[in-house]
Design an enzyme around this catalytic site. Structure first.
Site, PDB file in Angstrom:
ATOM      1  N   SER A 149       0.809  -1.228   0.000  1.00  0.00           N
ATOM      2  CA  SER A 149       0.000   0.000   0.000  1.00  0.00           C
ATOM      3  C   SER A 149       0.845   1.283   0.000  1.00  0.00           C
ATOM      4  CB  SER A 149      -0.894  -0.025   1.242  1.00  0.00           C
ATOM      5  OG  SER A 149      -1.395   1.264   1.509  1.00  0.00           O
ATOM      6  N   ASN A 150       0.520   2.175  -0.937  1.00  0.00           N
ATOM      7  CA  ASN A 150       1.131   3.509  -0.945  1.00  0.00           C
ATOM      8  C   ASN A 150       0.643   4.331   0.238  1.00  0.00           C
ATOM      9  OD1 ASN A 150       2.544   3.374  -3.526  1.00  0.00           O
ATOM     10  ND2 ASN A 150       0.496   3.278  -4.432  1.00  0.00           N
TER      11      ASN A 150
END
Ligand code: PLP
Length: 333
Positions: free
Chosen positions: A85-86
């Protein structure tokens, strides 16, 4: 409404400054040439360069979600996403900058050894709690909240993607920036193409352009995972609630609703899995403009843009803005 009046509404809401000022808008003439003579003017707004922890759209949203009054007494941030996840990367970086602990509840198989965002989550000092499915994420965050309280701390749960009414205010600001960079021109519409998932970016843009009464703006959101109709209704709900946060009539969103398009045609075999179209787009962006797009989000938005140009959805005299929402680490996953 005039931009100064909207900035005044936004300024009622404190934020933690993480972005480094307006992100640039650049022309993409070689990409335009490669896509054929009928292609409208092509530009990119580089939110890959928001300027904190490798940038991207999450930086804008977290500025409001992590506003100083919301952090009073807080010792830990707790948030969630996929293993790569960014959002989790930027949240972990924000926790570090703010001197807070960070717990990331991530679903999916952790890469061994850790790569890309999974590597950065650890580097930034976050504690990782792995769960099997998306459905396990919320309960696991609540377990972490209780565990932190047991030890006398106080956790703050940051919802998935910081796609909350407050988080969306970050993209009301983004819309104001783009408005100043690309003023309306007579008889020329502007088509903003972006990657979407939890809908906060789309929602903030919709609220912002509705407030600005930019009837020339069309929003084209390419889903990374969510079905198109669900994405649209989530974004509309978030946009109306963002307008309420600003004490504005939520019905204003109807000004832009007819020009909001969502598509799930690029999802292919699923979240994070490249398609032939996204591979073609990745090569075209890289080889014509030296611009890097990630395999999960921005390459699919780029593929959507190519599809819509080929389908003749834009007039040759219009302008297209590719909103680059970041996500570079996934290239190294
Ligand atoms: C690089 C990138 N682009 C786009 C998105 C989608 O943004 P949103 O969740 O606001 O729809 C995300 C996050 O999910 C992302 O990391």
């Amino acid at each position: 409404m005039r931009p100064e009046a909207i900035y005044a509404l936004l300024d009622v809401h404190p934020r933690t400054h993480l972005t480094l000022g307006p992100t640039p808008v650049v022309h993409l003439p070689r990409l335009r040439g490669a896509l054929g003579p009928e292609t409208p003017e092509l530009l990119a707004k580089l939110d890959e360069a928001t300027g904190f922890a490798l940038g991207g759209n999450k930086v804008r949203k977290l500025e409001y979600e992590l506003a100083p009054p919301r952090l009073r007494g807080v010792t830990h941030l707790i948030t969630t996403g996929g293993v790569q996840s960014n959002h989790c990367r930027v949240a972990a970086a924000a926790a570090a900058r703010l001197g807070l602990g960070c717990v990331l509840v991530v679903n999916g198989d952790p890469p061994d050894p850790p790569t890309a965002n999974a590597l950065l989550h650890r580097l930034l000092g976050a504690k990782i709690r792995s769960v099997s499915t998306r459905a396990d994420r919320q309960p696991a965050m609540e377990v972490e909240l209780a565990r932190i309280a047991e030890f006398g701390g106080k956790g703050l749960i940051v919802p998935l993607g910081a796609s909350t009414p407050l988080g969306a205010l970050g993209y009301v600001r983004g819309a104001l920036e783009l408005h100043e960079q690309l003023p309306a021109e007579q008889d020329r519409d502007v088509h903003v193409v972006l990657a979407s998932s939890s809908g906060g970016t789309l929602a903030g843009l919709a609220a912002g352009f509705a407030l600005l009464e930019r009837t020339d703006i069309h929003l084209w959101a390419v889903s990374a995972d969510t079905p198109a109709e669900e994405l649209l209704s989530t974004a509309l709900e978030l946009a109306t609630r963002a307008l309420e946060e600003l004490d504005m009539d939520p019905a204003i969103v109807q000004r832009i609703q007819p020009r909001m398009n969502t598509s799930d045609e690029e999802v292919g075999d699923g979240y994070g899995i490249p398609t032939d179209a996204s591979r073609e787009a990745t090569e075209l962006w890289a080889r014509s403009e030296g611009m890097l797009v990630d395999p999960v989000y921005t390459s699919k938005a780029a593929a959507g843009l190519i599809r819509w140009i080929r389908e003749g959805r834009f007039l040759a005299g219009d302008r297209i803005v590719f909103l680059h929402t970041g996500g570079h680490p996934a290239i190294f996953a």
